[in-house]
Design a protein around this motif. Structure first.
Motif, mmCIF file in Angstrom:
data_model
loop_
_atom_site.group_PDB
_atom_site.id
_atom_site.type_symbol
_atom_site.label_atom_id
_atom_site.label_comp_id
_atom_site.label_asym_id
_atom_site.label_seq_id
_atom_site.Cartn_x
_atom_site.Cartn_y
_atom_site.Cartn_z
ATOM 1 N N PRO A 72 45.708 45.116 44.481
ATOM 2 C CA PRO A 72 44.735 44.246 44.824
ATOM 3 C C PRO A 72 43.695 45.374 45.844
ATOM 4 O O PRO A 72 44.183 46.049 46.560
ATOM 5 C CB PRO A 72 45.130 43.148 45.839
ATOM 6 C CG PRO A 72 46.710 43.383 45.208
ATOM 7 C CD PRO A 72 47.045 44.618 45.201
ATOM 8 N N LYS A 74 39.530 45.056 48.298
ATOM 9 C CA LYS A 74 38.749 44.258 48.901
ATOM 10 C C LYS A 74 37.469 44.438 48.069
ATOM 11 O O LYS A 74 36.509 43.281 47.783
ATOM 12 C CB LYS A 74 38.547 44.762 50.296
ATOM 13 C CG LYS A 74 39.607 44.301 51.247
ATOM 14 C CD LYS A 74 39.149 43.905 52.282
ATOM 15 C CE LYS A 74 40.309 43.512 53.621
ATOM 16 N NZ LYS A 74 41.459 43.269 52.942
ATOM 17 N N TYR A 91 38.524 38.041 44.762
ATOM 18 C CA TYR A 91 39.775 38.896 44.422
ATOM 19 C C TYR A 91 39.510 39.782 43.528
ATOM 20 O O TYR A 91 38.767 39.467 42.480
ATOM 21 C CB TYR A 91 40.847 37.940 44.319
ATOM 22 C CG TYR A 91 41.265 36.871 45.464
ATOM 23 C CD1 TYR A 91 41.838 37.312 46.689
ATOM 24 C CD2 TYR A 91 40.747 35.882 45.465
ATOM 25 C CE1 TYR A 91 42.351 36.513 47.657
ATOM 26 C CE2 TYR A 91 40.852 34.882 46.321
ATOM 27 C CZ TYR A 91 41.655 35.106 47.557
ATOM 28 O OH TYR A 91 41.998 34.252 48.347
ATOM 29 N N THR A 145 40.058 32.884 42.470
ATOM 30 C CA THR A 145 41.111 32.700 43.202
ATOM 31 C C THR A 145 42.206 33.864 43.047
ATOM 32 O O THR A 145 42.363 34.587 42.158
ATOM 33 C CB THR A 145 41.979 31.398 42.685
ATOM 34 O OG1 THR A 145 41.900 31.619 41.296
ATOM 35 C CG2 THR A 145 40.960 30.215 42.752
ATOM 36 N N LYS A 146 43.108 33.835 44.138
ATOM 37 C CA LYS A 146 44.073 35.210 44.242
ATOM 38 C C LYS A 146 44.905 35.163 42.961
ATOM 39 O O LYS A 146 45.514 34.253 42.501
ATOM 40 C CB LYS A 146 45.039 34.894 45.449
ATOM 41 C CG LYS A 146 45.883 36.202 45.656
ATOM 42 C CD LYS A 146 46.536 36.078 47.063
ATOM 43 C CE LYS A 146 47.289 37.365 47.325
ATOM 44 N NZ LYS A 146 47.564 37.275 48.769
ATOM 45 N N THR A 148 47.761 36.065 40.364
ATOM 46 C CA THR A 148 49.426 36.563 40.366
ATOM 47 C C THR A 148 49.394 37.203 38.873
ATOM 48 O O THR A 148 48.585 36.510 37.956
ATOM 49 C CB THR A 148 50.247 35.228 40.463
ATOM 50 O OG1 THR A 148 50.118 34.266 39.535
ATOM 51 C CG2 THR A 148 50.310 35.020 41.733
#
Length: 171
Positions: A72, A74, A91, A145-146, A148
């Motif tokens: 990940p 920024k 994200y 959205t974050k 996975t």
């Protein structure tokens, strides 16, 4: 019974010894050649699809599968310029394949896929080719959205797969 087993073990031992002695000779010829040769992984395309509970990104590779790292970040930046990648998202994931190239020795693009694209999937919202520099081919992916994710390799043909889970269900 015991007699047969030990005989098989002796035969296997002889085979292993024979294989063992033939491998180093051919391997010894390679180091100098591979030091000059470009990476054998050639990144040629990237594609994606939405599935019931995940979005999938596939990076097509010719040659051997490279190492993949995903982290990940920024902000997505182009390598080596450091310029910001114009993809909207909250994200971002930096995806790096190495050793790998997206161009041939003459500098012509082997990578024929998208270089900067908005994507309208549940999870995956954008993809950019962010670098093809010093044996590293990098991509940036954008999400609202974050994410996975799961990363794995599939073979014949070689490809790197990233699955991004989402809450949608089939039906």
């Amino acid at each position: 019974m015991h007699h047969h087993r030990s005989r098989a073990a002796i035969v296997a031992g002889i085979l292993l010894t024979a294989v063992g002695t033939t491998v180093p000779a051919s391997a010894a010829m390679r180091p100098e050649a591979s030091a000059k040769a470009p990476p054998s992984a050639r990144v040629v395309n990237a594609r994606w699809a939405g599935h019931c509970t995940f979005d999938r990104l596939v990076i097509d590779v010719r040659g051997s599968a490279p190492h993949v790292s995903v982290k990940p970040v920024k902000t997505l930046r182009y390598d080596p310029s450091g310029k910001k990648v114009p993809l909207a998202g909250k994200y971002f994931l930096d995806i790096r394949l190495s050793p790998a190239v997206g161009h041939d020795a003459a500098g012509n693009a082997l990578y024929k896929g998208p270089r900067l694209v908005k994507i309208q999937l549940s999870k995956l919202k954008g993809l950019a080719l962010t670098g093809d520099f010093e044996g590293v081919v990098s991509f940036g992916s954008a999400f609202q959205t974050k994410p996975t994710y799961k990363v794995y390799k599939l073979h014949s043909p070689e490809r790197v797969v990233l699955d991004f889970n989402h809450a949608n269900r089939c039906g």
